[in-house]
Design a protein around this motif. Sequence first.
Motif, PDB file in Angstrom:
ATOM      1  N   GLU A  60       0.839  -1.195   0.000  1.00  0.00           N
ATOM      2  CA  GLU A  60       0.000   0.000   0.000  1.00  0.00           C
ATOM      3  C   GLU A  60       0.868   1.236   0.000  1.00  0.00           C
ATOM      4  O   GLU A  60       1.808   1.352   0.783  1.00  0.00           O
ATOM      5  CB  GLU A  60      -0.904   0.007   1.235  1.00  0.00           C
ATOM      6  CG  GLU A  60      -1.794   1.222   1.317  1.00  0.00           C
ATOM      7  CD  GLU A  60      -2.671   1.234   2.558  1.00  0.00           C
ATOM      8  OE1 GLU A  60      -3.471   2.184   2.684  1.00  0.00           O
ATOM      9  OE2 GLU A  60      -2.559   0.331   3.400  1.00  0.00           O
ATOM     10  N   ASP A  63      -1.391   6.445  -2.606  1.00  0.00           N
ATOM     11  CA  ASP A  63      -2.385   6.560  -3.671  1.00  0.00           C
ATOM     12  C   ASP A  63      -2.941   5.244  -4.186  1.00  0.00           C
ATOM     13  O   ASP A  63      -4.024   5.220  -4.761  1.00  0.00           O
ATOM     14  CB  ASP A  63      -1.782   7.315  -4.865  1.00  0.00           C
ATOM     15  CG  ASP A  63      -1.275   8.692  -4.473  1.00  0.00           C
ATOM     16  OD1 ASP A  63      -1.911   9.328  -3.607  1.00  0.00           O
ATOM     17  OD2 ASP A  63      -0.252   9.131  -5.024  1.00  0.00           O
ATOM     18  N   TYR A  65      -2.947   0.569  -4.122  1.00  0.00           N
ATOM     19  CA  TYR A  65      -2.577  -0.752  -3.626  1.00  0.00           C
ATOM     20  C   TYR A  65      -1.917  -1.466  -4.801  1.00  0.00           C
ATOM     21  O   TYR A  65      -2.381  -1.353  -5.939  1.00  0.00           O
ATOM     22  CB  TYR A  65      -3.806  -1.561  -3.186  1.00  0.00           C
ATOM     23  CG  TYR A  65      -4.550  -0.948  -2.038  1.00  0.00           C
ATOM     24  CD1 TYR A  65      -4.087  -1.097  -0.734  1.00  0.00           C
ATOM     25  CD2 TYR A  65      -5.717  -0.228  -2.249  1.00  0.00           C
ATOM     26  CE1 TYR A  65      -4.779  -0.533   0.329  1.00  0.00           C
ATOM     27  CE2 TYR A  65      -6.404   0.335  -1.196  1.00  0.00           C
ATOM     28  CZ  TYR A  65      -5.926   0.182   0.085  1.00  0.00           C
ATOM     29  OH  TYR A  65      -6.600   0.742   1.136  1.00  0.00           O
ATOM     30  N   ARG A  86     -14.883  -4.212  -2.264  1.00  0.00           N
ATOM     31  CA  ARG A  86     -13.577  -4.046  -1.615  1.00  0.00           C
ATOM     32  C   ARG A  86     -12.741  -5.315  -1.613  1.00  0.00           C
ATOM     33  O   ARG A  86     -11.842  -5.480  -0.795  1.00  0.00           O
ATOM     34  CB  ARG A  86     -13.748  -3.531  -0.199  1.00  0.00           C
ATOM     35  CG  ARG A  86     -14.299  -2.136  -0.147  1.00  0.00           C
ATOM     36  CD  ARG A  86     -14.455  -1.600   1.240  1.00  0.00           C
ATOM     37  NE  ARG A  86     -13.610  -2.248   2.218  1.00  0.00           N
ATOM     38  CZ  ARG A  86     -13.784  -2.128   3.520  1.00  0.00           C
ATOM     39  NH1 ARG A  86     -14.763  -1.409   3.966  1.00  0.00           N
ATOM     40  NH2 ARG A  86     -12.976  -2.725   4.360  1.00  0.00           N
ATOM     41  N   LEU A 119      -9.495  -5.242   0.454  1.00  0.00           N
ATOM     42  CA  LEU A 119      -8.915  -3.911   0.403  1.00  0.00           C
ATOM     43  C   LEU A 119      -9.611  -3.051   1.447  1.00  0.00           C
ATOM     44  O   LEU A 119     -10.841  -2.969   1.464  1.00  0.00           O
ATOM     45  CB  LEU A 119      -9.093  -3.314  -0.999  1.00  0.00           C
ATOM     46  CG  LEU A 119      -8.491  -4.151  -2.131  1.00  0.00           C
ATOM     47  CD1 LEU A 119      -8.861  -3.573  -3.478  1.00  0.00           C
ATOM     48  CD2 LEU A 119      -6.986  -4.254  -1.976  1.00  0.00           C
ATOM     49  N   ALA A 121     -10.048   0.137   1.892  1.00  0.00           N
ATOM     50  CA  ALA A 121     -10.678   1.417   1.546  1.00  0.00           C
ATOM     51  C   ALA A 121     -11.343   1.309   0.186  1.00  0.00           C
ATOM     52  O   ALA A 121     -11.092   0.371  -0.571  1.00  0.00           O
ATOM     53  CB  ALA A 121      -9.629   2.522   1.536  1.00  0.00           C
ATOM     54  N   VAL A 123     -12.008   1.972  -3.671  1.00  0.00           N
ATOM     55  CA  VAL A 123     -11.048   2.074  -4.761  1.00  0.00           C
ATOM     56  C   VAL A 123     -11.738   2.578  -6.022  1.00  0.00           C
ATOM     57  O   VAL A 123     -12.962   2.575  -6.129  1.00  0.00           O
ATOM     58  CB  VAL A 123     -10.376   0.704  -5.040  1.00  0.00           C
ATOM     59  CG1 VAL A 123      -9.609   0.227  -3.825  1.00  0.00           C
ATOM     60  CG2 VAL A 123     -11.400  -0.329  -5.470  1.00  0.00           C
ATOM     61  N   LYS A 143      -6.587   4.187  -5.075  1.00  0.00           N
ATOM     62  CA  LYS A 143      -7.522   4.480  -3.988  1.00  0.00           C
ATOM     63  C   LYS A 143      -8.463   5.601  -4.415  1.00  0.00           C
ATOM     64  O   LYS A 143      -8.084   6.500  -5.161  1.00  0.00           O
ATOM     65  CB  LYS A 143      -6.764   4.940  -2.740  1.00  0.00           C
ATOM     66  CG  LYS A 143      -5.901   3.890  -2.111  1.00  0.00           C
ATOM     67  CD  LYS A 143      -5.191   4.488  -0.910  1.00  0.00           C
ATOM     68  CE  LYS A 143      -4.325   3.481  -0.213  1.00  0.00           C
ATOM     69  NZ  LYS A 143      -3.624   4.074   0.948  1.00  0.00           N
TER      70      LYS A 143
END
Length: 157
Positions: A60, A63, A65, A86, A119, A121, A123, A143
Amino acid sequence: MTLPVHHRPGRLLDRPFPALRWDEPVADFDELFERMNRFLQAVGTAPAAGSWSPLADLQETDDVYIVEAELPGIKREDIDVEVGDRELSITGECEERGREGVLRRSTRRTRRFEYRALLPADVKAEEITATLADGVLTVTVPKAQAAKPHHVEITQA
């Protein structure tokens, strides 16, 4: 003179140990692998039954992954990358090659493979990119930009 030995219940030496099968050392690894699969299925990140999971790194940055999965010998058209709820999912199939003669030993994985990563957050699904080079699949997942705090000027009414 001999002294009596005093054993306390519950000590490590009093517990039964599973018998080791020295004649089948691979069976111990298979059992461990199956136990790990059951654990991973319980938490929702295990590959489906009958499939294997490639080695992968999840990195990560501020900005994006970045997932780098090792898929040597697998063609681009045999790999599917999806993102939803996610979760990043890399799936595909690795067919066993036709051979002549007798295969004496094989440690290469074949059949269906599956890698899943949660993930943490939101995306930008429409901006995800994936490249395959030298047997490594690199998936870049940008992200979503969170609302950044900014100063609001108050004007005279």
